[in-house]
Design a protein around this motif. Sequence first.
Motif, PDB file in Angstrom:
ATOM      1  N   TYR A  31      17.680 -23.230 -56.247  1.00 15.47           N
ATOM      2  CA  TYR A  31      17.025 -22.168 -55.481  1.00 15.47           C
ATOM      3  C   TYR A  31      17.392 -20.858 -56.163  1.00 15.47           C
ATOM      4  N   SER A  42       9.420 -19.322 -50.369  1.00 15.58           N
ATOM      5  CA  SER A  42      10.173 -20.368 -51.046  1.00 15.58           C
ATOM      6  C   SER A  42      10.442 -21.528 -50.083  1.00 15.58           C
ATOM      7  N   THR A  82      16.561 -16.596 -57.030  1.00 17.66           N
ATOM      8  CA  THR A  82      15.957 -15.332 -56.605  1.00 17.66           C
ATOM      9  C   THR A  82      16.134 -14.322 -57.728  1.00 17.66           C
ATOM     10  N   ASP A 111      11.996 -17.409 -55.563  1.00 16.14           N
ATOM     11  CA  ASP A 111      11.300 -18.010 -56.696  1.00 16.14           C
ATOM     12  C   ASP A 111       9.813 -18.266 -56.431  1.00 16.14           C
ATOM     13  N   TYR A 112       9.452 -18.652 -55.199  1.00 15.39           N
ATOM     14  CA  TYR A 112       8.028 -18.874 -54.941  1.00 15.39           C
ATOM     15  C   TYR A 112       7.214 -17.584 -55.088  1.00 15.39           C
TER      16      TYR A 112
END
Length: 400
Positions: A267, A200, A269, A139-140
Amino acid sequence: MANERWGLLTLQEAMDILGVSRATIDRWRKDKQLPHIKVGKEIWVDPEKLEAWVYLHASRQSEAGKPKAAVREVTVGYQSGAALLWSTLVIKKLGLLEDELKRTSPSFSYKVNWVNAPNGMELVESLIGGKVHIASIGDYPMIASQQLSRMLPLFRPLFLAFDGKTAGGDGISLVVPKGSPVRSADDLSGRAIATVGHSSASYRLKQWIGANGLESVPVVRRTMGECLSGVLEGDVGASFMWEPYLSWAKSIGAGEPFPSEGIGGDYLTGLMADGNWANGNKDVVIAYLKAHLRAHAIMRGDPAKAAAIIAEASGYPVRVVAGVIAGIRWDASLYAKDVRTLDRLLGEQALAAPAAEPEGRAAAGFEAGQPYLLDAAESLKLPILSAAELAGEWSEEEHY
């Protein structure tokens, strides 16, 4: 019906004559100069020019008399060291992408390249440079790609689908060495904490440091393998790691998760592509998403098979892999709660002096109801996905 006045064919009539899909004929118009006339939004084809074009391309055959297939290259970036992105290993090992490409565009031959990257930001850089077409990232890096698009107007990051998901920050946590005297956040004051830079994990470590008032704690940037070694050897106070390193560290007695209150949020992805490339290669994008959905079905329905494949491809112990897989939700679907998580991350990571905000969520790449995913699900004869964000919590009824 043909334009009676000019004797022109509609695009659909040309598709029927050639026996190809809309995606294929759009690509031929772009790459092979298939003759066409555009009037406003309507596209017409001169039948005589079409016939000449067909003869021209039909004549390009090998000396043996067989058509010489055009070769199209597709490069997929993945991370074997990030458990929530392991579906790509299943796709690669079982040849699911190649299988779907043959089904989608049998007249072409494909060369699929696979790039195993140590972190998501390296894949974002490759997307920008055109070296990777589809990338599996956390995600980051997804958020970072949106920030970079504000400074690089030719880069159009496009969100395609989610991959692995864990709730409430599970799957990514602080780990301290086994037997460490650290009992509270204050005990880590002045001790080095290792993590992967611009990831992340590093984002959540920053959140945790801020929530616990440890602004002076030294952060050491390392690969995830080095983070595990640091915990094993005790040369750092802690490491902020993602799965499978959390479970691996615990299984070998190297370390144990440390309470990470203050990071919150799921979290996530997912899959990203450059929108410019995706729009010109819709058939490839849909083929990959079909492979993606098939891999998810294997991860959920036959986890033992998936674990064996992943253990062989990644080198992690199969028992560790099996345990990790069971704790991950393999679901490509777009829930409103997922979009809110990404929007929150995007807001928290806004640049100090950003360019003008893009209008609407579509420009940011996190729009609901990506047509590519809808087309992939429909092609696989799966229950039709909603074109809107799914409401409520993750449910078994909406599981892709």
